[in-house]
Every structure is written in structure tokens, then in C-alpha cells.
Design an enzyme around this catalytic site. Structure first.
Site, short mmCIF file in Angstrom:
data_model
loop_
_atom_site.label_atom_id
_atom_site.label_comp_id
_atom_site.label_asym_id
_atom_site.label_seq_id
_atom_site.Cartn_x
_atom_site.Cartn_y
_atom_site.Cartn_z
N CYS A 52 0.79 -1.24 0.00
CA CYS A 52 0.00 0.00 0.00
C CYS A 52 0.82 1.29 0.00
O CYS A 52 0.51 2.19 -0.79
CB CYS A 52 -1.01 0.03 1.15
SG CYS A 52 -1.05 -1.42 2.17
N ARG A 58 7.29 -10.80 5.85
CA ARG A 58 6.90 -10.48 7.23
C ARG A 58 7.68 -11.39 8.16
O ARG A 58 7.79 -12.59 7.93
CB ARG A 58 5.39 -10.65 7.43
CG ARG A 58 4.62 -9.64 6.59
CD ARG A 58 3.12 -9.70 6.78
NE ARG A 58 2.48 -8.88 5.75
CZ ARG A 58 1.16 -8.79 5.57
NH1 ARG A 58 0.34 -9.47 6.35
NH2 ARG A 58 0.67 -8.04 4.60
N GLN A 84 0.70 -11.68 -2.73
CA GLN A 84 -0.74 -11.48 -2.71
C GLN A 84 -1.22 -11.08 -4.09
O GLN A 84 -0.45 -10.50 -4.86
CB GLN A 84 -1.10 -10.33 -1.76
CG GLN A 84 -1.11 -10.73 -0.31
CD GLN A 84 -1.46 -9.53 0.56
OE1 GLN A 84 -1.19 -8.39 0.21
NE2 GLN A 84 -2.04 -9.81 1.70
N ASP A 100 -2.71 -8.52 -4.74
CA ASP A 100 -3.00 -7.30 -4.01
C ASP A 100 -3.59 -6.23 -4.92
O ASP A 100 -3.22 -6.15 -6.09
CB ASP A 100 -1.69 -6.79 -3.40
CG ASP A 100 -1.91 -5.92 -2.19
OD1 ASP A 100 -3.08 -5.74 -1.81
OD2 ASP A 100 -0.92 -5.43 -1.63
N HIS A 156 -5.19 -1.99 -4.76
CA HIS A 156 -5.60 -0.80 -4.02
C HIS A 156 -6.43 0.10 -4.93
O HIS A 156 -6.03 0.38 -6.06
CB HIS A 156 -4.38 -0.05 -3.48
CG HIS A 156 -3.66 -0.84 -2.43
ND1 HIS A 156 -2.53 -1.56 -2.69
CD2 HIS A 156 -3.98 -1.08 -1.14
CE1 HIS A 156 -2.16 -2.19 -1.58
NE2 HIS A 156 -3.01 -1.92 -0.63
N LYS A 196 -13.92 -3.08 7.67
CA LYS A 196 -13.44 -4.05 6.68
C LYS A 196 -14.37 -5.24 6.56
O LYS A 196 -15.17 -5.53 7.46
CB LYS A 196 -12.05 -4.52 7.05
CG LYS A 196 -11.97 -5.16 8.43
CD LYS A 196 -10.59 -5.72 8.72
CE LYS A 196 -10.59 -6.42 10.07
NZ LYS A 196 -9.46 -7.30 10.27
N HIS A 206 -8.26 -1.38 0.26
CA HIS A 206 -7.31 -2.49 0.07
C HIS A 206 -8.15 -3.72 -0.21
O HIS A 206 -9.14 -3.96 0.48
CB HIS A 206 -6.52 -2.80 1.34
CG HIS A 206 -5.92 -1.63 2.03
ND1 HIS A 206 -4.59 -1.33 1.94
CD2 HIS A 206 -6.47 -0.70 2.85
CE1 HIS A 206 -4.34 -0.25 2.67
NE2 HIS A 206 -5.45 0.14 3.24
ZN LIG Z 1 -2.95 -2.54 1.28
#
Ligand SMILES: [Zn+2]
Length: 470
Positions: free
Chosen positions: A149, A178, A196, A198, A200, A284, A331
Site C-alpha cells: 500500500c 513479514r 498477494q 493485491d 488498491h 473491513k 485495500h
Molecule cells: Zn494494502
């Protein structure tokens, strides 16, 4: 912030057959490992704990999942970006990670003397350089990204943005790191390095409903491709916690929009609310799958964020010309962690991959030595456009399949048996009669019934299977 990935559980299972098995957490992970060992899908090494080596056949599956999602995201208006892995800690301080997430991040050290040297070079070229003598230890500390992000926020902030560009949707398949405790690492589900699907979305408040609705539909349709029915998917809406940022009115508005979207896309009684369980930066929706042991696994996620746009001072020009509008950040991930989704699929299919996903789609068994030449020609033809192409350079598009030959001096029966064990979707046998007739004898992994088809018919069938995700 955002996607939780390190849930310390075994991969989930969605089919009932597992309910009768008394598998422990550990043995479910082990069972994945057994399939992987047999099919040579992935491995690990103590030299890099928690990071997966995908072997060639595992990589084929991984890449198919990525390609699948890239294609869907094009349809949903995403633009893929490629962003850096390391950023100075100044970025992580701005995003709030340094304060809230530092322990879960890997730090990377720069090299002071080298950076000084480079500054010198630039100065020699008579450029004015403000950074000289500004070096300090803090400047040299980088963080390996745990999330995409902040990088996407930097891209957003690089340009003047107008209301008529929104929503801006960035997708990113980058690896993320991580720092999970080494004792907690397990298989594909609890890892240090993962990827991911991922995304945004930077949008206006009133665009949230449409964006969330699109995402939920994408989640339902995607899981459906893997045989996961909508009724097996749980949606949880987490609302404003005691500690929150932003103003309550914006929260209420966002929660109301999420509620309406959930009612519309999943039905009024088919989602759950978790009061006060939202992140401090926004409400979320978590997407969960339950396995046969009643264990829930978070896969997809949709999170609204009022914080990062503030921290990164993201703006857009409104219709009335006011430059001070702030976008909302959404996200979202559909698979979530690709490694974890891979584990879920391993468990789901038990190594019996559907044709389109199978790293071993077909194998040709020439009855004896004199059929090998024909088998090789057939292999080239069925492999598709990359191999079956006369130009020096292969084409960018077309249909391509993973077709092997087993020309060992073994009985046809033994080779068929082994091909089934290895998980090939289709087994093609080629003998005198087939060559004479211009056909091939083909059977599936699951059915002894043999059909005689021409190579063109087989290729067309393969294309059809792939098109329909069979
Ligand atoms: Zn994010």
C-alpha cells in the site's frame, strides 16, 4: 495494517470427505507435503526459513493462478504496477508501520560509504546536490515491504489527480516479507515470504459501494471456478472500534455502504457483523472459508482506509475545482496470500488438479520404440503455439499445454498406472493401428474409457477445457 496472512492453522478443506478423516492440524500440512513431494511442487531450505521454493511444476500452478487473476483484474479495471521491495524507514514512519508494525518487518541496511561515493560522483558532474553531508545511520536503514500500500500511495501522489480519473485501481503481485517467529513457520500457510493478488483502489466516498460490490462478485466468481460454492464463503463486516481515526460520520457512511453492498451481493442474512472489530483506520470485510474441522481461514479481504490517504496527503481536484478532496483507499485481495491459497487448493484437489491448472496435463505413451517419432510429433503439436511454430521466435499468444512422453521400455499398463499416480489429466496411447488410422487412443485419469480422436480433436478438447476452467 491490512491483510493478515500468518494465521497459524492448517490449510482449509471444503469438502466433506475430510470430515471422516481424523487428521490433526499437523497431518493436514503433512498431507500437502506428501502430495508436493510426489508431484515435485515446492520445497524449503533451513537457509531461508519460511520462504518457499516453487519447483518447476509448482511454479506452473502458481503462474496459472497469477495469470488467472491478472486476466480478471483487467476486466475489473485494474492497472498492474511493479513497485520497489525496499524503502527507507522514512516511508515506513510516514505510513505508520514503523510505529505499529516494526517488529514484523525485516530491516535492510544500506552501505554508507558507497552512497557517499555516489553522491561524490554526482557532484563531480556539477549538479547541485542537497543531500551531501546529510547522511546519518537512520538514512541507511531500509525496511523490506510487508505490504504494497505505501508504494501505491507514492505512485498516486506523483501526479495531479482529478475526480474524473477516479477510481484508480492498482494491482501488484510482488513478493512481501513479514518477520514471523521461526517456531511458528509451517508449510505454505505460515511463511515469511509470500505473494498477494493485491489491489488498491483510490476512489470517492460515493464510489465505495460499486467498488466493494465488484470485489465481492469477483471473489464469489473466482472461488466458484475452484468449486467453492457461495454458501461456503463467509463474509464478516467489522465495524468502528473504540479507538479510531477520522470522524464518526464518515465511518457511519462507509459502514452503511458496506452493509448495503453485503445485503445486495450476498443476501440479507448471509453475512455476519463483528461490532467494534474494524481496524482503527477503517471498517473491513473479511472473507473466510471453513474447513471440515470447523476451522476458519481468512482468504480474501476488503478494507476501507481513511488513514493512509491522510498520512500521504493524497488529494484530487473535485468537479467544482477544489483541489482539497481526499480519496478513500480500498485495500482488497481475492486469493489473499497465493501461497496459502495454493495450500487450500492442494488440500481441496488432493493432487487431482483440474486440467487447466494441472502442471501435468497430458502424457503420450508410444506402444513401442518405432512409435516414438510419431509420439514426438504429436507432443509438439499438442503442446501448442509456442513449440508447434515454425518461426524462430515464438508467438506471444495462443494455447499451450504441458504434454510429456513416456518412452521408457516398460509395459503400456505400467506406464499408464504410473501416469495416473503422477496425476496426468490425460493419457494418450499411440500404436500401429492409431498411426494407420491417423488417431490417438486417449483416456482420462479418472475413467478407463478410451476414445479414438485425431490430434486436432484432442487439441480442440484441450482448448475447450482450458476455456471453461475444467
Ligand atoms: Zn494494502
Amino acid at each position: 495494517m491490512l491483510f493478515k496472512v500468518g494465521i497459524p492453522t492448517a490449510p482449509s478443506r471444503l469438502v466433506l470427505r475430510h470430515a471422516t478423516r481424523s487428521i490433526t492440524k499437523e497431518s493436514a500440512t503433512q498431507s500437502n507435503q506428501v502430495i508436493s513431494n510426489k508431484q515435485l511442487l515446492y520445497t524449503t531450505d533451513p537457509l531461508t526459513p519460511g520462504s518457499i521454493f516453487f519447483l518447476p511444476h509448482g511454479t506452473r500452478i502458481f503462474n496459472k493462478l497469477v495469470q488467472f487473476m491478472k486476466n480478471q483484474q483487467i476486466k475489473y479495471g485494474f492497472q498492474e504496477v511493479i513497485t520497489p521491495l525496499i524503502y527507507k524507514n522514512k516511508l515506513w514512519k510516514q505510513s505508520g508501520h514503523w510505529e505499529n508494525y516494526s517488529e514484523d518487518m525485516f530491516k535492510v541496511m544500506g552501505n554508507v560509504s558507497k552512497e557517499d561515493h555516489e553522491v561524490q560522483d554526482v557532484s563531480n558532474e556539477a549538479h547541485e546536490h542537497h543531500h551531501e553531508h546529510e547522511h546519518n545511520a537512520e538514512d541507511e536503514e531500509y525496511g523490506l515491504k510487508p505490504m504494497n500500500c505505501p508504494g501505491h500511495c507514492l505512485i498516486y501522489a506523483k501526479f495531479d489527480r482529478s475526480y474524473n480519473e477516479l477510481p484508480i485501481r492498482y494491482s501488484d503481485f510482488s513478493s512481501l516479507h513479514r518477520n514471523e517467529a521461526s517456531g511458528a513457520l509451517s508449510g505454505l500457510t505460515r511463511v515469511r515470504r509470500f505473494h498477494q493478488d493485491d489491489g488498491h483502489i483510490f476512489c470517492q466516498l460515493e464510489q465505495i459501494e460499486q467498488e466493494i460490490s465488484n470485489t465481492i462478485n469477483l471473489i464469489k466468481n473466482t472461488y466458484g471456478v475452484f468449486g467453492i460454492e457461495t454458501k461456503e464463503i463467509e463474509f464478516h463486516l467489522s465495524t468502528r472500534p473504540e479507538k479510531y481515526i477520522g470522524d464518526a460520520k464518515t465511518w457511519d457512511n462507509a459502514e452503511e455502504q458496506l452493509t448495503q453492498v453485503l445485503n445486495k451481493t450476498t443476501g440479507e442474512n448471509s453475512w455476519k457483523i463483528r461490532e467494534g472489530d474494524g481496524a482503527f483506520y477503517g471498517p473491513k470485510i473479511d472473507v473466510l472459508l471453513t474447513d471440515a474441522f470447523e476451522k476458519k481461514h481468512q482468504v480474501g479481504t476488503i478494507q476501507l482506509d481513511f488513514q493512509l490517504p491522510t498520512r500521504f496527503n493524497l488529494k484530487y481536484v473535485g468537479e467544482e475545482g477544489n483541489r482539497d478532496h481526499q480519496p478513500i483507499l480500498v485495500h482488497r485481495a481475492v486469493f489473499g496470500s497465493l501461497e496459502r491459497f495454493f495450500a487450500i487448493l492442494l488440500d481441496h484437489y488432493q493432487g487431482k488438479w483440474p486440467f487447466w491448472l494441472n502442471p501435468r496435463q497430458a502424457i503420450i505413451i508410444p506402444v513401442n520404440e518405432k512409435h516414438v517419432g510419431n509420439a514426438e510429433a504429436l507432443q509438439k503439436e499438442l503442446s501448442g503455439d509456442i513449440l508447434n511454430h515454425d518461426e524462430v521466435i515464438s508467438p506471444m499468444t495462443g494455447y499451450n499445454f504441458y504434454v510429456d512422453i513416456d518412452k521408457r521400455n516398460e509395459t503400456v499398463g505400467n506406464r499408464i498406472k504410473e501416469a495416473i499416480q503422477k496425476g496426468y489429466s490425460y493419457i494418450l496411447m499411440l500404436g500401429d493401428k492409431d498411426i494407420e488410422l491417423g488417431t490417438v487412443a486417449i483416456r482420462s485419469r479418472d475413467n478407463r474409457k478410451v476414445s479414438n480422436l485425431t490430434s486436432q480433436e484432442v487439441y480442440k478438447m484441450f482448448i475447450d477445457l482450458e476455456k471453461h476452467y475444467k
